[in-house]
Design an enzyme around this catalytic site. Structure first.
Site, PDB file in Angstrom:
ATOM      1  N   SER A 246       0.844  -1.193   0.000  1.00  0.00           N
ATOM      2  CA  SER A 246       0.000   0.000   0.000  1.00  0.00           C
ATOM      3  C   SER A 246       0.880   1.244   0.000  1.00  0.00           C
ATOM      4  O   SER A 246       1.670   1.435  -0.925  1.00  0.00           O
ATOM      5  CB  SER A 246      -0.964  -0.048   1.196  1.00  0.00           C
ATOM      6  OG  SER A 246      -1.976   0.909   1.059  1.00  0.00           O
ATOM      7  N   GLU A 359      -9.101  -5.548  -4.278  1.00  0.00           N
ATOM      8  CA  GLU A 359      -8.523  -4.514  -3.410  1.00  0.00           C
ATOM      9  C   GLU A 359      -9.575  -3.621  -2.756  1.00  0.00           C
ATOM     10  O   GLU A 359      -9.562  -3.364  -1.561  1.00  0.00           O
ATOM     11  CB  GLU A 359      -7.576  -3.617  -4.232  1.00  0.00           C
ATOM     12  CG  GLU A 359      -6.341  -4.300  -4.770  1.00  0.00           C
ATOM     13  CD  GLU A 359      -5.192  -4.346  -3.784  1.00  0.00           C
ATOM     14  OE1 GLU A 359      -5.362  -3.930  -2.622  1.00  0.00           O
ATOM     15  OE2 GLU A 359      -4.112  -4.813  -4.192  1.00  0.00           O
ATOM     16  N   HIS A 463      -7.731  -5.640  -0.155  1.00  0.00           N
ATOM     17  CA  HIS A 463      -6.501  -4.935   0.186  1.00  0.00           C
ATOM     18  C   HIS A 463      -5.942  -5.474   1.493  1.00  0.00           C
ATOM     19  O   HIS A 463      -6.674  -5.655   2.471  1.00  0.00           O
ATOM     20  CB  HIS A 463      -6.814  -3.444   0.325  1.00  0.00           C
ATOM     21  CG  HIS A 463      -5.606  -2.563   0.407  1.00  0.00           C
ATOM     22  ND1 HIS A 463      -4.758  -2.364  -0.659  1.00  0.00           N
ATOM     23  CD2 HIS A 463      -5.122  -1.804   1.426  1.00  0.00           C
ATOM     24  CE1 HIS A 463      -3.806  -1.516  -0.302  1.00  0.00           C
ATOM     25  NE2 HIS A 463      -3.991  -1.169   0.957  1.00  0.00           N
TER      26      HIS A 463
END
Length: 557
Positions: A246, A359, A463
């Site tokens: 990320s 995600e 995610h």
């Protein structure tokens, strides 16, 4: 089973003092920092254990030994950025006498607690520039870097995520990777939010200062510390891989684009983020000036001095509405990472990077479901218009109609996944292909719920869900994931791929499904899924995530 996809064009876009040293320790520690093998604790059932006292360039540290690894926690890599050092480039850490205990992580950098960053508790600590080191427990032919001239183990430096506003190195346990992959793992803290990314004219007027990217400067200072001290822990300072997820993935690619990071790493791994947008200098200046004014520091020439007198809590409250992250237009990041990659002006090191199949589901779940109000049919077009503008919204709503999804949550998740992660990742693959790229998509449809919260829709490969596979532990909770047998095997494959890449720049090895190198002329993306790992074509990936559509929308074609 892998998803079925149809062909479409690919795209190219979008890191104490403890008394005097005893004579025994002084004799045991050699010039490389290692206690001699004879002085190390012996395990009669296996190879000799590595010593727990190591000499760094700043002084001796004493770590601990767990069932899986040797650990050295809470080592300072820079001076505390407090007082007059707030919003200045990191300075060297003070040396210490005696043996510093390294059995407990240092404080988390100042941040407002959030479940989304993995650090739910607010921290007001500015003395936070610490790192944690995990190594194999015992000596082996590959583990010792010593006067005999052996190179040492690959070093993997983890840069945590958290949107550049939260997170901490200590919530990631590197012991499983170190043990299974036979590498050194280092996790680092770096300054966050306004403390890490404030841009202000009065800061730039100070001698030796360059505002906007203190967080990136911290990461590079940690990498320099690793280069100086890797051999003491059994690592090879000339074989360093930076990896992150990320905001950590975006940091990896920002460091690839930063001239001041030259020579600090030899390979890079970016998970769920690489070429994220960087703030322009103009926008960052405006944001910093507005925050300063909100705290009563409106005078341009004295704003920096005024802000340094404000409490951490006051700054955290004031920066809550800001958009913080790397800023382009300074000596750390002269141009945005995207511009640097487009121009070929980045560090041409091998890159392993990819995203997760779903995600966006995490963000939708945390932003709507967790608050008790899933997205409604009425809200869906409003959200699309708010995020992309009225003109683009018409095309997006036609491409992602509610009728194609079980719920508005899943429709908006797909839009977020494709536009913000999957297609930008494919563009980064294209741009960096000449440097040696291995691309992946994590596609387990039923990974363990690492956040421990339930949504109204399946989490899927959302995610951050790949992190438990990479580390073999659930971040923050530091527990073993409840994997099925197939998922456990996939985790081992993850660790094998990642650590072999760190060792050589190539993730392939005996017993692993072959992972082809990404090529613009023949793009292949390794789909990582339990019992079904296989490369898929870039055309299939692009079609499933509507990448041709997003490219056309972005370029106006």
């Amino acid at each position: 089973m892998p998803r079925t996809r149809t062909a479409s064009p690919s795209i190219k876009s979008a890191l104490g003092r403890a008394g005097r040293t005893t004579v025994a320790i002084a004799l045991a520690v050699g010039v490389t920092g290692f206690v001699s093998v004879g002085a190390a604790a012996a395990d009669h059932s296996g190879p000799p254990l590595l010593p727990l006292v190591v000499r760094t360039h700043d002084g001796l540290v004493k770590g601990l030994r767990t069932a899986a690894a040797r650990e050295f926690l809470g080592i300072p890599y820079a001076a505390p950025p407090v007082g007059a050092l707030r919003w200045r480039p990191p300075r060297a850490a003070a040396k210490w006498r005696g043996v510093r205990l390294a059995k407990k992580p240092g404080a988390n950098c100042a941040q407002t607690g959030s479940i989304g960053t993995g650090v739910p508790t607010t921290s007001t600590a500015e003395n936070c520039l610490f790192l944690n080191i995990y190594t194999p427990r015992s000596v082996s032919r590959r583990s010792v870097s010593s006067r005999s001239g052996r190179a040492g183990l690959p070093v993997m430096v983890w840069i945590h995520g958290g949107g550049f506003t939260g997170g901490a190195g200590s919530i990631y346990d590197g012991s499983v990777i170190a043990s299974k992959g036979h590498v050194i793992v280092v996790t680092v803290n770096y300054r966050l939010n306004a403390f890490g990314f404030l841009t202000l004219p009065s800061l730039d007027s100070e001698r030796g200062n360059s505002s906007g990217d203190y967080g990136l400067m911290d990461q590079q200072t940690a990498l320099a510390w690793v280069r100086e001290n890797a051999r003491a822990f059994g690592g090879n300072p000339r074989n360093v891989t930076i990896f992150g997820e990320s905001a950590g993935g975006a940091s990896v690619c920002a460091n690839m684009a930063s001239p001041t990071a030259s020579g600090l790493f030899q390979r890079a791994i970016a998970e769920s983020g690489c070429l994220f947008p960087a703030q322009t200098r103009k926008a960052a200046d405006q944001q910093g000036t507005a925050m300063a004014a909100s705290l009563g520091c409106a005078h341009r020439a004295s704003a920096a001095a005024c802000l340094r007198r404000k409490s951490v809590s006051a700054i955290l409250k004031a920066d809550a509405a800001g958009s913080w992250g790397p800023v382009s237009g300074n000596r750390t990041l002269p141009v945005s990472p995207t511009a640097a990659f487009l121009a070929g002006r980045y560090h041409h090191v091998p890159l392993l990077q990819g995203t997760n199949h779903d995600e966006g589901r995490l963000f939708v779940g945390l932003g709507f479901d967790l608050l008790g109000h899933p997205i409604t049919k009425k809200q869906y077009p409003v959200l699309i218009k708010a995020q992309f503008g009225a003109k683009a919204a018409t095309a997006i709503l036609a491409k992602y109609p509610l009728s194609a999804y079980h719920s508005p949550d899943l429709a908006f998740s797909a839009v977020s996944t494709d536009s913000g992660f999957s297609c930008p990742a494919l563009g980064a693959d294209d741009l960096a292909a000449g440097s040696g790229v291995y691309a992946y998509e994590f596609s387990d449809p039923n990974p363990p719920n690492d956040f421990g919260v339930k949504f109204t829709f399946p989490l899927g490969a959302a995610h951050s869900t790949e992190l438990q596979y990479v580390f073999g532990k659930i971040p923050f909770f530091d527990t073993t994931p409840p994997f099925t047998r197939a998922q456990f095997a996939l985790s081992n494959q993850f660790i094998g791929y990642w650590t072999r890449f760190a060792a050589s720049g190539n993730p392939n090895g005996r017993g692993a499904v072959v992972w082809p190198r990404f090529a613009v002329s023949k793009p292949r993306i390794q789909e990582l899924i339990p019992s079904a790992i296989a490369p898929e074509t870039g055309a299939k990936f692009s079609a499933f995530h509507q990448c041709a559509f997003w490219l056309a929308l972005e370029t106006g074609r």
